[in-house]
Motif scaffolding. Structure first.
Motif, PDB file in Angstrom:
ATOM      1  N   PHE A 108      -7.017   7.559  13.831  1.00 30.72           N
ATOM      2  CA  PHE A 108      -6.055   7.222  14.885  1.00 30.72           C
ATOM      3  C   PHE A 108      -6.424   5.932  15.615  1.00 30.72           C
ATOM      4  CE2 PHE A 108      -5.253  11.906  14.724  1.00 30.72           C
ATOM      5  CZ  PHE A 108      -3.911  11.830  14.382  1.00 30.72           C
ATOM      6  N   GLY A 109      -7.629   5.420  15.349  1.00 28.71           N
ATOM      7  CA  GLY A 109      -8.070   4.215  16.030  1.00 28.71           C
ATOM      8  C   GLY A 109      -7.733   2.952  15.272  1.00 28.71           C
ATOM      9  N   VAL A 110      -8.471   2.698  14.163  1.00 30.91           N
ATOM     10  CA  VAL A 110      -8.290   1.460  13.419  1.00 30.91           C
ATOM     11  C   VAL A 110      -7.829   1.719  11.999  1.00 30.91           C
ATOM     12  CG1 VAL A 110      -9.450  -0.607  12.539  1.00 30.91           C
ATOM     13  CG2 VAL A 110     -10.021   0.255  14.807  1.00 30.91           C
ATOM     14  N   LYS A 111      -8.454   2.690  11.321  1.00 32.28           N
ATOM     15  CA  LYS A 111      -8.254   2.823   9.880  1.00 32.28           C
ATOM     16  C   LYS A 111      -6.856   3.259   9.501  1.00 32.28           C
ATOM     17  CE  LYS A 111     -13.014   3.679   8.448  1.00 32.28           C
ATOM     18  NZ  LYS A 111     -13.925   4.606   7.729  1.00 32.28           N
ATOM     19  N   GLY A 112      -6.298   4.227  10.251  1.00 29.45           N
ATOM     20  CA  GLY A 112      -4.997   4.743   9.875  1.00 29.45           C
ATOM     21  C   GLY A 112      -5.030   5.607   8.630  1.00 29.45           C
ATOM     22  N   GLY A 113      -6.228   5.894   8.126  1.00 28.55           N
ATOM     23  CA  GLY A 113      -6.392   6.699   6.925  1.00 28.55           C
ATOM     24  C   GLY A 113      -7.613   6.253   6.154  1.00 28.55           C
ATOM     25  N   ALA A 114      -8.207   7.170   5.401  1.00 24.60           N
ATOM     26  CA  ALA A 114      -9.414   6.837   4.638  1.00 24.60           C
ATOM     27  C   ALA A 114      -9.476   7.683   3.383  1.00 24.60           C
ATOM     28  CB  ALA A 114     -10.652   7.058   5.502  1.00 24.60           C
ATOM     29  N   ALA A 115      -8.399   7.654   2.613  1.00 22.03           N
ATOM     30  CA  ALA A 115      -8.303   8.481   1.412  1.00 22.03           C
ATOM     31  C   ALA A 115      -8.434   7.661   0.139  1.00 22.03           C
ATOM     32  CB  ALA A 115      -6.969   9.227   1.410  1.00 22.03           C
ATOM     33  N   GLY A 116      -8.848   6.403   0.260  1.00 19.14           N
ATOM     34  CA  GLY A 116      -8.799   5.480  -0.861  1.00 19.14           C
ATOM     35  C   GLY A 116      -7.612   4.565  -0.670  1.00 19.14           C
ATOM     36  N   GLY A 117      -7.087   4.018  -1.763  1.00 17.28           N
ATOM     37  CA  GLY A 117      -5.953   3.123  -1.611  1.00 17.28           C
ATOM     38  C   GLY A 117      -5.228   2.884  -2.924  1.00 17.28           C
ATOM     39  N   GLY A 118      -3.939   2.548  -2.821  1.00 19.76           N
ATOM     40  CA  GLY A 118      -3.148   2.241  -3.996  1.00 19.76           C
ATOM     41  C   GLY A 118      -3.133   3.407  -4.959  1.00 19.76           C
ATOM     42  N   TYR A 119      -3.475   3.126  -6.227  1.00 16.83           N
ATOM     43  CA  TYR A 119      -3.486   4.161  -7.257  1.00 16.83           C
ATOM     44  C   TYR A 119      -4.877   4.739  -7.492  1.00 16.83           C
ATOM     45  CZ  TYR A 119       1.334   2.925  -8.022  1.00 16.83           C
ATOM     46  OH  TYR A 119       2.680   2.724  -7.839  1.00 16.83           O
ATOM     47  N   SER A 120      -5.751   4.573  -6.500  1.00 17.87           N
ATOM     48  CA  SER A 120      -7.068   5.209  -6.511  1.00 17.87           C
ATOM     49  C   SER A 120      -7.248   5.931  -5.180  1.00 17.87           C
ATOM     50  CB  SER A 120      -8.170   4.168  -6.734  1.00 17.87           C
ATOM     51  OG  SER A 120      -8.134   3.670  -8.053  1.00 17.87           O
ATOM     52  N   GLN A 121      -6.618   7.086  -5.077  1.00 18.70           N
ATOM     53  CA  GLN A 121      -6.598   7.853  -3.831  1.00 18.70           C
ATOM     54  C   GLN A 121      -6.954   9.311  -4.084  1.00 18.70           C
ATOM     55  OE1 GLN A 121      -3.362   7.613  -0.904  1.00 18.70           O
ATOM     56  NE2 GLN A 121      -2.347   6.149  -2.272  1.00 18.70           N
ATOM     57  N   ILE A 122      -7.393   9.961  -3.003  1.00 20.71           N
ATOM     58  CA  ILE A 122      -7.506  11.418  -2.962  1.00 20.71           C
ATOM     59  C   ILE A 122      -6.204  11.956  -2.385  1.00 20.71           C
ATOM     60  CG2 ILE A 122      -8.815  13.379  -2.088  1.00 20.71           C
ATOM     61  CD1 ILE A 122     -10.442  11.529  -3.872  1.00 20.71           C
ATOM     62  N   VAL A 123      -5.683  12.998  -2.990  1.00 20.73           N
ATOM     63  CA  VAL A 123      -4.415  13.567  -2.525  1.00 20.73           C
ATOM     64  C   VAL A 123      -4.547  15.077  -2.370  1.00 20.73           C
ATOM     65  CG1 VAL A 123      -2.851  11.784  -3.389  1.00 20.73           C
ATOM     66  CG2 VAL A 123      -3.679  13.526  -4.970  1.00 20.73           C
ATOM     67  N   PRO A 124      -3.715  15.652  -1.453  1.00 14.21           N
ATOM     68  CA  PRO A 124      -2.756  14.994  -0.564  1.00 14.21           C
ATOM     69  C   PRO A 124      -3.461  14.249   0.567  1.00 14.21           C
ATOM     70  CG  PRO A 124      -2.767  17.358  -0.177  1.00 14.21           C
ATOM     71  CD  PRO A 124      -3.648  17.129  -1.360  1.00 14.21           C
ATOM     72  N   MET A 125      -3.078  12.991   0.761  1.00 14.74           N
ATOM     73  CA  MET A 125      -3.791  12.139   1.716  1.00 14.74           C
ATOM     74  C   MET A 125      -3.567  12.584   3.157  1.00 14.74           C
ATOM     75  SD  MET A 125      -1.872   9.389   3.423  1.00 14.74           S
ATOM     76  CE  MET A 125      -2.659   7.842   3.057  1.00 14.74           C
TER      77      MET A 125
END
Length: 569
Positions: A108-125
C-alpha cells in the motif's frame, strides 16, 4: 535495441491465467493432495506431516537468486526467480520455487504489489499481496501478545524486576505508519498501565517473523519463542518470553502459520510462499520449512534472498543454510542495464520519477562505469565457493552494445551470463538462463561460510565486514564493545551474526556507489535476537517502521463496479 513491447498490466495478465487445480500443482512438488489444507480455490497450506515421509530421492539442487546493489528502479529478483523456475520447467526439468510473502505495508506504500511481473508471476496475485492465509496477522498477534504480557507484568508488581528503561520488545503492525515509530503507552489513570516510552515496528521486522522463517519443526518454533529476550532486569540479567509465561500461547497462535503456503506461477510451477523477514536488520529470506518441503521432489529448488549479495545472500549462506542443512549449488545475480548506469554515478534516479533522458540513450560507457558493483557481487558469491550466473534482466529500450559490456564483465570475473526476457515471454524467455544455471550446478561444490561458529563474535563481524563487504576493518563504539562482551558472557558467542546496514551500498554509507574501498564499518551497538539465534550489529540508521509517501499506492487501490480489485501492479 530490443523491440518495444506493450504488455497488459500485471493484474490483467494474472486474471487471464487459467489456474490448475492445486492438487495437480502439488503433485509436481511431490506433495500428496491429502497433505493440502485448502484456503479457497487456489491457495493451500501444506501439512508438515509431508516431511515425515522419506522423499525417496536426493534433495533438489538449491539455487539462490540475488542481485547487484539495489537501485530505486528495482532489478527484478522476484520476476527472475519466477521466470527461472518456469524456464527450467520449459527445459524439461522439475522446479519448485520458495519466496517470501509480501508485506502489506509496502504494497500500500510504494510497491503496489510484489508477485513478480508480466508473464513471470505468482497467481492469484491479489491473494498473494493481500493477507494470503493470515500468517502475517498471526505473527503480529503473537508478537503483540508478548508486548501486552510485558506491560501486564509491570502493572502487577514486576516480580521479575524488569528494568522499564531496558525493554527492547516493541509492538508491530503490518502497515507503513511513521506516526507510530515512537509512542508512550500507559497514559491515563493508574488502571491504564505503567507509562513508558516504546514504539512500533513493521511486522516484517519482528523477531517472531525471523523465528517463523528459521524454525525446523513445531517443537523448534516453541523452543525459539521461549528464548526471546525482551529486555533486562535492573541487575542486567536477560528476561525471556518463557519467564513471562508467554511462549506457549505464542506458539499456539503460530501453529498453523508454520505451514508453508502453496501457490503456482502462471505456467503452473509450484511456489511455496512463506514468511517475510526484513532484509536489512533480519535475514531477508523465505522459510527453512518451505525449502525443506520444496527440496523433496524437484530437480531444482529456486529461492530468493533480499537486496544484494552482500545482504540477503550473505545471510542465506551464513545463517539460513546452516539451519536448513541444505547446500547451495549456484547463485543467480540479477543485473539490469539501468542498474549499472545508476551505479556509474552519472545519473540521478529518484523513485517514482521518470528516468533521466540521458539514461535511455545508447551508452555502453555508462554501463562499464557502473560495472565495479557487478564485479564485487560476483566476487562475494565466489567467496562462498558458489558458482555465479549473471542474469541480464532485459528491458525494452536496452541496447545490444550495453548487454555486450555486461557479458564481457561477467565472463572476465568468472561468471556465466545469460539474457532473460521472462517478463515479456515467461518461461520461454528464461531458457537460456536455465541452461546456464544447470551448467553452474554441475561445477564442483566448494561451499564455505564466511566464519566458523566457534569464532568470537567480533571476529565474525570482522570476517563479514572485510571478507564480504571489502571494508578495511571495524570501528566499534564503546557501547558495541560492551554489548559484545556481555553477549559472549551470556552464552551467545556461538551465534551467527547479522550486520544491519544500508542496502543501498555495499558499504555502510548509502552515498557510496560501485565497490567502495578504503572505508571502515562503524558499529554503533550490538543486539541479540536470542530466539532467532543470531546477534546483529547496528551499523547505520535503519527505519524498522516505514512511512507513507505523498501519493502512496493505496490511493490507486480500490474495487470496481463488479467488486473486482484494481490498482495492484
Amino acid at each position: 535495441m530490443t523491440a518495444q513491447q506493450t504488455l497488459p498490466s500485471d493484474l490483467e495478465i494474472a486474471r487471464q491465467a487459467e489456474l490448475w487445480p492445486l492438487g495437480q500443482v502439488a503433485a509436481r512438488a511431490g506433495i500428496p493432495e491429502e497433505d493440502l489444507i485448502p484456503y479457497g480455490r487456489h491457495v493451500a497450506k501444506v501439512d508438515l506431516r509431508v516431511l515425515d515421509t522419506p522423499a525417496g530421492r536426493p534433495p533438489a539442487r538449491l539455487v539462490v537468486v540475488t542481485a547487484v546493489t539495489p537501485t530505486p528502479l528495482g532489478e527484478g529478483k522476484t520476476t527472475t526467480a519466477v521466470g527461472l523456475a518456469q524456464g527450467l520447467a520449459a527445459s524439461g526439468k522439475q522446479a519448485t520455487l520458495t519466496l517470501r510473502q509480501p508485506s502489506m505495508g509496502p504494497t500500500f506504500g510504494v510497491k503496489g504489489g510484489a508477485a513478480g511481473g508480466g508473464y513471470s508471476q505468482i497467481v492469484p496475485m491479489e491473494a498473494l499481496n493481500l493477507h494470503l492465509t493470515g500468517d502475517f496477522h498471526a505473527v503480529t498477534a503473537a508478537h503483540n501478545l508478548l508486548a501486552a504480557m510485558i506491560d501486564a507484568h509491570l502493572f502487577h508488581g514486576n516480580r521479575l524486576e524488569i528494568d522499564p528503561q531496558n525493554i527492547s520488545w516493541r509492538r508491530v503492525l503490518d502497515m507503513n505508519d511513521r506516526a507510530l515509530r515512537n509512542v508512550v503507552t500507559g497514559l491515563g489513570s493508574r488502571q491504564d498501565g505503567v507509562p513508558r516510552q516504546t514504539g512500533f515496528d513493521i511486522t516484517a521486522a519482528s523477531e517472531v517473523m525471523v523465528i517463523l522463517s528459521l524454525a525446523t519443526s513445531l517443537q523448534d518454533l516453541r523452543a525459539r519463542l521461549g528464548r526471546i529476550v525482551i529486555g533486562f532486569t535492573r541487575s542486567g540479567q536477560p528476561v525471556t518470553a518463557e519467564q513471562l509465561g508467554a511462549a506457549g500461547a505464542m506458539a499456539v497462535i503460530l501453529k498453523d502459520a508454520l505451514q508453508p503456503n502453496l501457490m503456482q506461477t502462471l505456467e503452473h510451477t509450484p511456489a511455496l510462499i512463506h514468511a517475510g523477514p526484513f532484509g536489512n536488520i533480519a535475514t531477508g529470506n523465505s522459510s527453512v520449512m518451505a525449502d525443506l518441503v520444496g527440496s523433496r521432489a524437484a530437480d531444482y529448488l529456486i529461492t530468493e534472498a533480499g537486496f544484494g549479495a552482500d545482504m540477503g545472500a550473505e545471510r542465506f549462506f551464513n545463517v539460513k543454510c546452516r539451519v536448513s542443512g541444505l547446500r547451495p549449488a549456484a547463485a543467480v545475480l540479477v543485473v539490469t542495464v539501468r542498474a549499472l548506469k545508476t551505479h556509474s554515478g552519472r545519473h540521478r534516479v529518484v523513485a517514482g520519477q521518470p528516468l533521466p533522458a540521458a539514461m535511455l540513450e545508447e551508452n555502453p560507457g555508462d554501463v562499464r562505469a557502473g560495472a565495479d558493483n557487478l564485479r564485487k557481487h560476483i566476487e562475494i558469491v565466489r567467496g562462498f565457493g558458489v558458482s555465479p550466473v549473471v542474469a541480464i534482466n532485459v528491458f525494452p529500450g536496452d541496447f545490444d552494445s550495453e548487454h555486450a559490456v555486461i557479458q564481457e564483465v561477467a565472463q572476465a570475473a568468472g561468471a556465466r551470463v545469460a539474457r532473460a526476457t521472462h517478463v515479456a515471454d515467461g518461461g520461454a524467455g528464461a531458457t537460456e538462463l536455465a541452461q546456464a544455471v544447470m551448467a553452474a550446478c554441475e561445477d564442483p561444490s566448494d561451499f564455505r561460510p564466511t566464519y566458523d561458529l566457534a569464532d568470537p563474535l567480533v571476529t565474525k563481524l570482522e570476517k563479514v565486514a572485510c571478507g564480504v563487504y571489502g571494508a578495511d576493518g571495524l570501528d566499534l563504539s564503546p557501547q558495541a564493545r560492551r554489548d559484545l562482551k556481555r553477549f559472549e558472557e551470556l552464552g551467545y558467542g556461538h551465534f551467527p551474526v547479522v550486520i544491519a546496514k544500508t542496502h543501498l551500498s555495499i558499504s555502510s554509507d548509502p552515498r557510496l556507489r560501485g565497490a567502495p574501498t578504503g572505508w571502515r564499518l562503524p558499529v554503533r551497538e550490538v543486539r541479540a535476537a536470542a530466539g532467532a539465534g543470531y546477534v546483529y550489529a547496528i551499523c547505520g540508521d535503519m527505519r524498522t517502521m516505514p512511512g507513507l509517501g505523498r501519493a502512496p499506492a493505496a490511493c490507486k487501490i480500490d474495487l470496481d463496479e463488479n467488486g473486482e480489485i484494481q490498482g495492484l501492479f
